[in-house]
Enzyme design. Structure first.
Site, PDB file in Angstrom:
ATOM      1  N   ILE A  60       0.833  -1.203   0.000  1.00  0.00           N
ATOM      2  CA  ILE A  60       0.000   0.000   0.000  1.00  0.00           C
ATOM      3  C   ILE A  60       0.866   1.251   0.000  1.00  0.00           C
ATOM      4  O   ILE A  60       1.970   1.248   0.551  1.00  0.00           O
ATOM      5  CB  ILE A  60      -0.966  -0.029   1.217  1.00  0.00           C
ATOM      6  CG1 ILE A  60      -2.124   0.947   1.048  1.00  0.00           C
ATOM      7  CG2 ILE A  60      -0.211   0.177   2.529  1.00  0.00           C
ATOM      8  CD1 ILE A  60      -3.270   0.701   2.036  1.00  0.00           C
ATOM      9  N   CYS A  61       0.375   2.310  -0.640  1.00  0.00           N
ATOM     10  CA  CYS A  61       1.007   3.631  -0.587  1.00  0.00           C
ATOM     11  C   CYS A  61      -0.128   4.646  -0.437  1.00  0.00           C
ATOM     12  O   CYS A  61      -1.178   4.319   0.111  1.00  0.00           O
ATOM     13  CB  CYS A  61       1.888   3.895  -1.802  1.00  0.00           C
ATOM     14  SG  CYS A  61       1.002   4.012  -3.375  1.00  0.00           S
ATOM     15  N   ARG A  62       0.042   5.830  -0.925  1.00  0.00           N
ATOM     16  CA  ARG A  62      -1.011   6.845  -0.775  1.00  0.00           C
ATOM     17  C   ARG A  62      -2.189   6.557  -1.696  1.00  0.00           C
ATOM     18  O   ARG A  62      -3.336   6.562  -1.269  1.00  0.00           O
ATOM     19  CB  ARG A  62      -0.448   8.236  -1.066  1.00  0.00           C
ATOM     20  CG  ARG A  62      -1.465   9.351  -0.926  1.00  0.00           C
ATOM     21  CD  ARG A  62      -0.788  10.716  -1.098  1.00  0.00           C
ATOM     22  NE  ARG A  62      -1.762  11.779  -0.908  1.00  0.00           N
ATOM     23  CZ  ARG A  62      -2.419  12.367  -1.905  1.00  0.00           C
ATOM     24  NH1 ARG A  62      -2.213  11.993  -3.154  1.00  0.00           N
ATOM     25  NH2 ARG A  62      -3.279  13.335  -1.657  1.00  0.00           N
ATOM     26  N   GLY A  64      -1.716   4.226  -4.806  1.00  0.00           N
ATOM     27  CA  GLY A  64      -1.553   2.976  -5.551  1.00  0.00           C
ATOM     28  C   GLY A  64      -0.436   2.937  -6.567  1.00  0.00           C
ATOM     29  O   GLY A  64      -0.117   1.876  -7.086  1.00  0.00           O
ATOM     30  N   MET A  88      -3.843   4.300   0.815  1.00  0.00           N
ATOM     31  CA  MET A  88      -4.250   4.814   2.121  1.00  0.00           C
ATOM     32  C   MET A  88      -5.381   5.828   2.011  1.00  0.00           C
ATOM     33  O   MET A  88      -6.144   6.021   2.964  1.00  0.00           O
ATOM     34  CB  MET A  88      -3.052   5.435   2.845  1.00  0.00           C
ATOM     35  CG  MET A  88      -2.053   4.424   3.378  1.00  0.00           C
ATOM     36  SD  MET A  88      -2.739   3.275   4.604  1.00  0.00           S
ATOM     37  CE  MET A  88      -3.144   4.382   5.965  1.00  0.00           C
TER      38      MET A  88
END
Length: 109
Positions: A60-62, A64, A88
């Protein structure tokens, strides 16, 4: 690329957060392993030690994009990895808790 929705995640799923330190400190998912994408290759061993042997790694990141890059790398290494679509931002929008390092409510940068 293998992708899952935030709503597909279950309690206990292994989550790898590849956002940078300032993003992590503002707020993250409880129990996630944090290895920033900028340090990922150098710290790869931390992931292989922490990840479940026969389990899936949810990256996961901010939003994708960065997690998609790491997911592709992990799949090339033979690891069962999936990108968490929407990252996120969707995690927080769907009501999942976001906390700071001291356990207080956080937010997504």
């Amino acid at each position: 690329m293998p992708t899952v929705e935030v709503t597909d995640l279950k309690d206990g799923d292994f989550l790898l957060d590849v956002r940078e330190d300032d993003e992590w400190q503002a707020g993250h998912a409880e129990g996630a392993l944090h290895i920033p994408i900028s340090e990922f290759v150098a710290r790869y061993g931390e992931l292989t030690e922490a990840a479940p042997q026969d389990g899936r790694v949810h990256v996961i990141c901010r939003s994708g994009g960065r997690s998609a890059q790491v997911t592709m790398y992990l799949v090339q290494q033979g690891i069962d990895a999936v990108n968490v679509d929407g990252g996120m931002q969707v995690w927080q929008a769907t009501g999942h808790p976001v906390i700071t390092n001291d356990g207080k409510p956080g937010h997504v940068l």
